[in-house]
Design an enzyme around this catalytic site. Structure first.
Site, short mmCIF file in Angstrom:
data_model
loop_
_atom_site.label_atom_id
_atom_site.label_comp_id
_atom_site.label_asym_id
_atom_site.label_seq_id
_atom_site.Cartn_x
_atom_site.Cartn_y
_atom_site.Cartn_z
N GLY A 90 -9.63 39.81 92.68
CA GLY A 90 -9.64 41.01 91.65
C GLY A 90 -8.94 42.08 91.94
N ASP A 91 -8.25 42.26 93.17
CA ASP A 91 -7.23 43.30 93.40
C ASP A 91 -6.33 42.99 94.64
OD1 ASP A 91 -6.47 45.83 93.30
OD2 ASP A 91 -7.84 46.83 94.64
N LEU A 92 -5.48 42.03 94.47
CA LEU A 92 -4.72 41.38 95.31
C LEU A 92 -3.27 42.22 95.08
CD1 LEU A 92 -4.91 37.77 95.49
CD2 LEU A 92 -5.80 39.29 97.20
#
Length: 377
Positions: free
Chosen positions: A229-231
């Site tokens: 969800g937050d690369l």
């Protein structure tokens, strides 16, 4: 980067622990003596880079960790933090460069601790995670090789989590109204006030309306999975695996910050990776094709998923930019860190809409197609 399930504007929940308190925390909770400590930038948690002295009789030197103090809101969801930490441990065991927790003196992976003294004393979940070496992607000149690797990583990571990660806490990743899940772009309506009245607000309103009409009805046709969800460009660490200064070859050496994990769809992860890799690139419009090619080397997208990619990337730009503006109103002292994406993000989002979906997709898909004939080793 983020916040709990509540989609209402948030109260102040970020910890404000001093270095002296943090040092005492490491000693009391984990039984380790800090020899060096410094704060690390963060969104709404608080992080410290710490070196600890080894016990007498052990080899000389120090071990390095990140002391992670979770915001008071998310700290009320221990199952969620448990799931995130177990996922990190699982991925490390699977060969991914993920941090693992140092256990507390009681043998647990985390501990709920009191924060600042005084009235309304809040509780914060505390973990000590192994410090991962490497340079954030944000600090390197990205090339096509690392963009491809990041796409490949995004697909491999989600695939491993979705197919093999079966810890009981995983059910907590069904996060409903979690603002950072890409399915929840329409919830930005509640935060858009933070932009004021300008051209930026107009384009976000356009994204939200198109998202409601063209993406939301198709969600059921996308393949579901667990998303990191937050690369983003600060959460992926790399090191150089070649000595060539002109064309360095990079490998991913660390994956950070699992606090935005939730159930979503494979196409969400590639859209998020594309958006954040665009931020630092001198040629942002071409980035998507290289990331997509890496992703599809592991997991080819369906036609429905590909058709949503432009609006999903635009949706993530909108989430990042709107929530940064909203959170900067709550934490003006952290505005510089919060607005990192905004420095170039607005320019990229406006340009995408100026160029248009058809032209942007053609660039992405043509680039990805070219890899099919000569994919990197």
């Amino acid at each position: 980067m983020s916040s709990g399930n509540d989609c209402q504007p948030r109260t102040l929940t970020k910890p404000a622990v001093g270095e002296k308190e943090a040092t005492e925390l490491v000693d009391r909770v984990f039984g380790l003596k800090v020899s060096w400590i410094r704060p690390l930038p963060s969104y709404d948690d608080q992080n410290f880079h710490v070196r600890v002295s080894r016990n007498k009789g052990a080899a000389e030197g120090a071990d390095e960790y990140v002391l992670k103090i979770t915001n008071s809101e998310d700290s009320q969801e221990p199952d969620l933090i448990e799931a995130q930490t177990q996922a990190m441990m699982f991925l490390s065991a699977e060969g991914f460069p993920s941090a693992t927790p140092y256990l507390t003196k009681d043998g647990n992976i985390m501990s709920l601790e009191s924060g600042e003294s005084g009235p309304g004393n809040k509780k914060y979940m505390v973990r000590l995670l192994t410090y991962l070496p490497g340079t954030p992607v944000a600090k390197i000149a990205t090339n096509t090789q690392i963009l491809y690797e990041i796409g490949k990583l995004a697909a491999s990571l989600d695939k491993a989590l979705s197919e093999k990660f079966h810890h009981p806490s995983v059910k907590s990743l069904h996060r409903g109204l979690f603002i950072w899940n890409l399915a929840n772009v329409p919830l930005l309506d509640q935060y858009i006030y933070a932009l004021g009245q300008n051209k930026y607000r107009e384009v976000v309103e356009q994204v939200i309306e198109q998202f409601k009409g063209k993406v939301i009805p198709k969600l059921s046709s996308f393949r579901a999975c667990i998303n990191h969800g937050d690369l983003n460009d600060h959460n992926i660490l790399v090191d150089s695996s070649s000595s060539s200064l002109e064309n360095p070859q990079y490998r991913v050496s660390g994956i950070l910050d699992f606090s935005d994990m939730s159930y979503g769809y494979y196409v969400f992860e590639v859209a998020i990776a594309i958006m954040y890799m665009m931020i630092e690139s001198p040629d942002p419009q071409s980035v998507g094709g290289h990331v997509l090619a890496g992703f599809e080397s592991v997991l080819p997208l369906t036609e429905e998923e590909r058709g949503a990619l432009f609006l999903l990337v635009s949706g993530r730009f909108s989430q990042s930019l709107v929530m940064a503006a909203h959170t900067a109103l709550l934490y003006p002292e952290n505005k510089e860190y919060l607005m990192i994406t905004a420095k170039t993000g607005w320019k990229h989002l406006l340009k995408m809409f100026e160029v248009g979906q058809e032209a942007v997709e053609k660039t992405w898909f043509d680039t990805a197609k070219a890899y099919m004939n000569h994919a990197p080793a």
